[in-house]
Every structure is written in C-alpha cells, then in structure tokens.
Design an enzyme around this catalytic site. Structure first.
Site, short mmCIF file in Angstrom:
data_model
loop_
_atom_site.label_atom_id
_atom_site.label_comp_id
_atom_site.label_asym_id
_atom_site.label_seq_id
_atom_site.Cartn_x
_atom_site.Cartn_y
_atom_site.Cartn_z
N GLY A 44 0.85 -1.18 0.00
CA GLY A 44 0.00 0.00 0.00
C GLY A 44 0.88 1.22 0.00
O GLY A 44 1.80 1.32 0.81
N GLN A 227 6.92 -3.67 -0.09
CA GLN A 227 7.40 -4.24 1.19
C GLN A 227 8.82 -3.73 1.50
O GLN A 227 9.18 -2.68 1.03
CB GLN A 227 7.35 -5.78 1.18
CG GLN A 227 5.94 -6.35 1.16
CD GLN A 227 5.37 -6.48 -0.22
OE1 GLN A 227 6.04 -6.90 -1.14
NE2 GLN A 227 4.12 -6.11 -0.39
P1 IMP Z 1 1.74 -11.24 3.07
O1 IMP Z 1 2.71 -10.65 2.12
O2 IMP Z 1 0.37 -10.65 2.98
O3 IMP Z 1 1.74 -12.74 3.03
O4 IMP Z 1 2.22 -10.88 4.56
C1 IMP Z 1 3.46 -11.37 5.05
C2 IMP Z 1 4.10 -10.36 5.98
O5 IMP Z 1 4.49 -9.22 5.25
C3 IMP Z 1 3.18 -9.86 7.08
O6 IMP Z 1 3.93 -9.65 8.25
C4 IMP Z 1 2.65 -8.54 6.53
O7 IMP Z 1 2.25 -7.66 7.54
C5 IMP Z 1 3.88 -8.05 5.79
N1 IMP Z 1 3.59 -7.16 4.66
C6 IMP Z 1 3.17 -7.51 3.43
N2 IMP Z 1 3.04 -6.43 2.66
C7 IMP Z 1 3.40 -5.37 3.39
C8 IMP Z 1 3.53 -3.96 3.10
O8 IMP Z 1 3.29 -3.47 2.00
N3 IMP Z 1 3.93 -3.18 4.15
C9 IMP Z 1 4.24 -3.71 5.37
N4 IMP Z 1 4.16 -5.00 5.66
C10 IMP Z 1 3.75 -5.84 4.68
#
Ligand code: IMP
Length: 432
Positions: A44, A227
């Site tokens: 985001g 990320q």
């Molecule tokens: P996933 O990518 O949705 O599977 O989440 C895996 C981990 O990455 C979790 O701890 C999420 O909170 C973190 N995460 C994924 N996308 C973001 C981002 O855009 N900003 C911060 N944390 C993220």
C-alpha cells in the site's frame, strides 16, 4: 546520460511502509517508465499531492505523473478485481494511466485469499501476520507450476485446463487440511475471470521486451519495490516474511530485463521502525511513547488498517538492507514525526545468548531473544514554519540534532543519506 541517472531502483530498507510511495512519486517526475517487479496488493502506497491523498496497492506510484508509462512486471502477482477497481478509481479522479501489465504475471484467485486465512491459523506462532490478500498461496502455486498467469485469462481452453488442476489442489487443502467450507465452483470462477481477462486485455504485454526497448532508447527507468528488506523471503526474518524477494536483486527476475551495469539503488528508511504483522522486533516501543509516535506518524496499515508496531531505528537491520540491496543512497523519512521527543534512541547492535551481535543473524532463536544495544542521541523540534527556510538553505539549516542524527547513521551503515524527508508533501524534502 550517466547510467545511475538512467536507472533508479527504490527499495524498502525496513519492514515496508517506509515512505517509498512519496520517494517514488518524487523520482517519477523525471522518469519515462515506472515499473513494479514483485509483490501484489499486499502493498500500500500513500502519496499526498496538493493536499489530495492517493492510496495505491497495485498500480505503480509513478502513475500520478501522466508522462510516465507504468509497467507491472512478471514478478508481480495480480488480483484482477483490485487492479480494475484501482484503474476505475484513478479514472474517476481524472487520471488515465498508460499501463502495461505482463502476461506472465500470476493471478490471485478467490481460493488463494481463502487459503491465506487458513494458512495463518494453521501456522500459529510461525505465521507472519499476513495481509490475507492471497500472496503466499499464489506464489506457492507458481512454484508448484500449476499457477494461472494473466495471459491464460485470454486463452479460454488453456485457462480451463489449468484451473481444473489448480482449483482441485487448493480447494482440497482448504477443505481437508484447513477444515474450511468452500462453495464457489470452478465454473463460476472461470466465467468471472474470463470476464476480467477481456477487461484487462488492452493492458497485457510482454513488458520484458517493452522495457528493454525503453532502456535502449535511453529512457529513464524507475523500479519501485514493495514491502521491505526484512520481509524478503530469503534475506528477511524468515518465516515472518512475505513470499517473494523485496530486494533490488530481484529487479532482473521480476521484469525480465538484465541489469548489466550500475543503477542508483535508493533504500528508503524511516527515522524509526514500524512493523505490521508478527516477528521478533528487538527495538519495539510499548505504551504511551509508541502511541505518541503512531499517532504523529499516522502509522496504520494502508492495506489492512492495522495499527503498526513502532520501534527505535535499528542499525543492525539497516546495515543488512544496505548490504543486501547494494544501496548507493538512503532516503531517511519522517524526521518530523519524532519532533518534540527529548531523546532519540538508535540500536547499534543486539545482545543474545550472552553474545554481542552486530550483523543480522539467520537464526530465529537468536532473534527471539535479541535485546537492543542503544546509543541515545539528542532530540529535536521541527515546525512546519521552519521548513521553507530549511529546504531553501539545505542541510546546514537543519536543527543541529537532526544533522547529528543523519551523520551518526551514515557513519554506522556506510551509506550516504541523500534524501531527507521532513513531511508528507512532495516539497517537504531535502536533497543533498
Ligand atoms: P503477506 O505478504 O500478505 O503474506 O504478509 C506477510 C508479511 O508481510 C506480514 O507480516 C505482513 O504484515 C507483511 N507485509 C506484506 N506487505 C506489506 C507492506 O506493503 N507493508 C508492510 N508489511 C507488509
């Protein structure tokens, strides 16, 4: 043109949410092409332009400059519903992005989102606190080699053949391993996603070839990661990571354009650390101070709205980010948020199991018991009224404690801090 001016890679140097959206937006002014190369709508980006806030998840942040072509590379995973919604809402605000989406990019399907829910419960203490957007299951399907790619959505017989297998596999796990109910048929998914395919067809392309052509024409290319370093599936705090690479090395894989010479690699880091989701977090701050920083920095997830965990800047983590990404520069963000605090702590190392640690360990057990070793620096105050003068006069016009903070970090991470962000707006930024 100097190659470093032609190719810029922007990466998150912490756990995501560092302010890459703002930095990408600033660099996009000069860019001809802005490319995303990994991740999906788990990301985001918040960008503030002329007081208007844009929250983007999938479309590259650079789209707010109409001159640039936006590309979504093959390493990205695409939820077509989210992409179409985002395009419509941009159009409603008068923005018509020139967008190309790679036909090799994998598609997030409804069962991936349901799988993410089941997976988080199943993994318990080893889960990462997923955003539940289907990211781990879609990348897993890609690696199993029964994933659906965007190009399949405009090839109905192939889509049918692949969906049969992928559906049976995923729904089987969903029901039999995770004990979930599931009543969406493969036929319903097939019809709906063929419809998405038709809507997305005008955007589908071989972005690898388009991008290489742009490089050869000498156009300026901006690669935008989502990320952050510590969420990289190899180099981050595994298993509390996302399911793909978040670091600069993945640019070539996730776009299909080999980089055979130097680029500017800009790591974006906040003056403190935030983390959504679950993992050890040695510098985490609890209580009133965490609340103050969270509110001042509006530290709530752009994707899920979750309050972000807050901590002091961690130089063990940041040194690893500089090393793994090969950062040429760092952008330090949100110095204004810490304004008014009497002192600022910075972790320069950890101790764990009676030993001093200066480099990020691979061991989760060590990280679970790591305690920070802090140095304490003087706090600062920074008001909005000072900003214009500071930005006009440069680094030397910053309050002394900020200058000391910046040089302290530079010395300890061995990387130049060339961008200092003092507020959310484009102009509230100091370049050195
Ligand atoms: P996933 O990518 O949705 O599977 O989440 C895996 C981990 O990455 C979790 O701890 C999420 O909170 C973190 N995460 C994924 N996308 C973001 C981002 O855009 N900003 C911060 N944390 C993220």
């Amino acid at each position: 043109m100097n190659r470093e001016d032609q190719i810029t890679i922007i990466v998150g140097a912490q756990w995501g949410d560092e302010g890459k959206g703002k930095i990408t937006d600033l660099f996009a002014e000069q860019a001809d092409v802005v490319v995303r190369f990994q991740g999906g709508n788990n990301a985001g980006h918040t960008i503030v332009v002329n007081g208007q806030t844009y929250k983007l998840h999938l479309v590259p942040s650079g789209v707010l400059y109409p001159k640039a072509t936006a590309m979504i590379g093959s390493g990205v995973v695409v939820d077509p519903r989210v992409l179409l919604d985002e395009l419509h809402s941009l159009e409603n605000r008068g923005i018509h992005p020139r967008l190309l989406v790679d036909e090799r990019a994998h598609v997030i399907l409804p069962y991936h989102i349901a799988m993410d829910e089941g997976l988080t419960e199943f993994q318990g203490a080893l889960a990462a606190g997923s955003t539940k957007r289907g990211i781990a299951p879609v990348y897993a399907d890609k690696m199993y080699r029964h994933g659906i790619r965007l190009g399949d959505l405009v090839d109905p017989p192939l889509f049918h053949e692949k969906l049969e297998k992928a559906y049976a596999f995923n729904v089987g796990i969903l029901k039999n391993v995770f004990g979930k109910t599931w009543d969406v048929t493969a036929e319903a998914i097939e019809q709906e996603y063929l419809g998405f395919g038709q809507q997305l067809k005008p955007y589908l392309a071989d972005t690898s070839r388009e991008l290489l052509a742009a490089v050869k024409r000498g156009e300026r290319i901006l690669f935008e990661a989502s990320q952050g370093m510590s969420l990289d599936v190899d180099h981050g705090m595994y298993p509390h990571t996302t399911s793909i690479h978040t670091t600069a090395g993945y640019v070539a894989c996730g776009t299909g354009v080999g980089l055979n010479s130097r680029a500017r690699i800009l790591g974006v880091a906040k003056a403190y650390v935030t983390r959504v989701g679950v993992s050890p977090f040695p510098t985490e701050i609890e209580g009133e101070l965490a609340h103050t920083i969270r509110e001042a920095g509006q530290e709530y997830g752009t994707t899920t709205g979750r309050p972000r965990r807050v901590g002091w800047l961690d130089l063990v983590q940041l040194r690893q980010a500089v090393r793994v990404n090969g950062c040429t520069d760092i952008a330090i963000m949100k110095l204004d948020v810490l304004s008014g605090l009497p002192e600022i702590k910075v972790a320069v190392g950890y101790t764990a199991h009676g030993k001093r640690i200066d480099e990020m360990p691979a061991s989760l057990s060590l990280m679970r018991s790591a305690a920070p070793v802090y140095e304490t620096l003087e706090g600062w105050t920074l008001s909005r009224d000072q900003l214009n003068t500071i930005i006009a006069q440069g680094f030397q016009a910053l309050p002394g404690p900020i200058q000391q903070f910046v040089t302290f970090i530079e010395e300890r991470i061995g990387c130049r801090i060339s961008v200092i962000s003092l507020g959310p707006e484009r102009h509230e930024t100091l370049f050195r």
